[in-house]
Design a protein around this motif. Structure first.
Motif, PDB file in Angstrom:
ATOM      1  N   CYS A 257       4.953  39.041  36.144  1.00 42.23           N
ATOM      2  CA  CYS A 257       5.788  38.609  37.249  1.00 42.23           C
ATOM      3  C   CYS A 257       5.615  37.109  37.472  1.00 42.23           C
ATOM      4  O   CYS A 257       4.545  36.546  37.186  1.00 42.23           O
ATOM      5  CB  CYS A 257       5.413  39.358  38.534  1.00 42.23           C
ATOM      6  SG  CYS A 257       5.856  41.097  38.461  1.00 42.23           S
ATOM      7  N   TYR A 258       6.655  36.479  37.979  1.00 47.56           N
ATOM      8  CA  TYR A 258       6.609  35.052  38.287  1.00 47.56           C
ATOM      9  C   TYR A 258       5.417  34.777  39.211  1.00 47.56           C
ATOM     10  O   TYR A 258       5.179  35.506  40.166  1.00 47.56           O
ATOM     11  CB  TYR A 258       7.911  34.619  38.964  1.00 47.56           C
ATOM     12  CG  TYR A 258       7.947  33.157  39.275  1.00 47.56           C
ATOM     13  CD1 TYR A 258       8.339  32.244  38.311  1.00 47.56           C
ATOM     14  CD2 TYR A 258       7.566  32.684  40.523  1.00 47.56           C
ATOM     15  CE1 TYR A 258       8.357  30.884  38.578  1.00 47.56           C
ATOM     16  CE2 TYR A 258       7.580  31.336  40.806  1.00 47.56           C
ATOM     17  CZ  TYR A 258       7.967  30.439  39.839  1.00 47.56           C
ATOM     18  OH  TYR A 258       7.981  29.096  40.104  1.00 47.56           O
ATOM     19  N   GLY A 259       4.643  33.756  38.896  1.00 42.39           N
ATOM     20  CA  GLY A 259       3.470  33.393  39.683  1.00 42.39           C
ATOM     21  C   GLY A 259       2.171  33.975  39.157  1.00 42.39           C
ATOM     22  O   GLY A 259       1.101  33.547  39.555  1.00 42.39           O
ATOM     23  N   ASP A 260       2.267  34.965  38.273  1.00 39.21           N
ATOM     24  CA  ASP A 260       1.063  35.547  37.681  1.00 39.21           C
ATOM     25  C   ASP A 260       0.597  34.704  36.497  1.00 39.21           C
ATOM     26  O   ASP A 260       1.361  33.928  35.929  1.00 39.21           O
ATOM     27  CB  ASP A 260       1.321  36.973  37.189  1.00 39.21           C
ATOM     28  CG  ASP A 260       1.486  37.968  38.326  1.00 39.21           C
ATOM     29  OD1 ASP A 260       1.173  37.618  39.479  1.00 39.21           O
ATOM     30  OD2 ASP A 260       1.937  39.093  38.042  1.00 39.21           O
ATOM     31  N   SER A 261      -0.644  34.886  36.122  1.00 48.38           N
ATOM     32  CA  SER A 261      -1.175  34.229  34.922  1.00 48.38           C
ATOM     33  C   SER A 261      -1.652  35.302  33.952  1.00 48.38           C
ATOM     34  O   SER A 261      -1.809  36.464  34.323  1.00 48.38           O
ATOM     35  CB  SER A 261      -2.319  33.272  35.278  1.00 48.38           C
ATOM     36  OG  SER A 261      -3.392  33.979  35.848  1.00 48.38           O
ATOM     37  N   ILE A 262      -1.876  34.873  32.729  1.00 48.33           N
ATOM     38  CA  ILE A 262      -2.296  35.799  31.681  1.00 48.33           C
ATOM     39  C   ILE A 262      -3.186  35.050  30.702  1.00 48.33           C
ATOM     40  O   ILE A 262      -3.024  33.843  30.501  1.00 48.33           O
ATOM     41  CB  ILE A 262      -1.078  36.418  30.976  1.00 48.33           C
ATOM     42  CG1 ILE A 262      -1.494  37.547  30.039  1.00 48.33           C
ATOM     43  CG2 ILE A 262      -0.250  35.360  30.273  1.00 48.33           C
ATOM     44  CD1 ILE A 262      -0.320  38.368  29.543  1.00 48.33           C
TER      45      ILE A 262
END
Length: 84
Positions: A13-18
């Motif tokens: 989702c937009y705003g998440d990091s990975i």
């Protein structure tokens, strides 16, 4: 030289990091190798290291190039799709 393995594509989702990880031959990081990342969409957007943490604002395909001390190299790609 075995190809680095990045695993399956991801959806976030937009705003998440990975965290993306390149594994030498799909098994483990080789500390004698150099790992360089960039996106297909913008080759100036670069990262280094076998493991990188990213927070993209849109969908990108990332390319990792693994280079051995001998100069031999191999690449793999992974797509991170970003949903609003």
């Amino acid at each position: 030289m075995p190809t680095p393995k990045t695993g399956p594509d991801y959806h976030i989702c937009y705003g998440d990091s990975i965290t993306l990880t390149a594994l030498y031959g799909g098994k483990k990081e080789d500390s004698t190798h150099v790992y360089a990342w960039h996106t297909l969409e913008d080759s100036t957007l670069t990262y280094s290291g076998a493991t990188v943490r990213i927070a993209p604002d849109s969908t990108h395909t990332y390319v990792v190039t693994e280079t051995a001390p001998t100069g031999c190299f191999a690449t793999d790609t992974i797509t991170v799709a970003v949903y609003p």
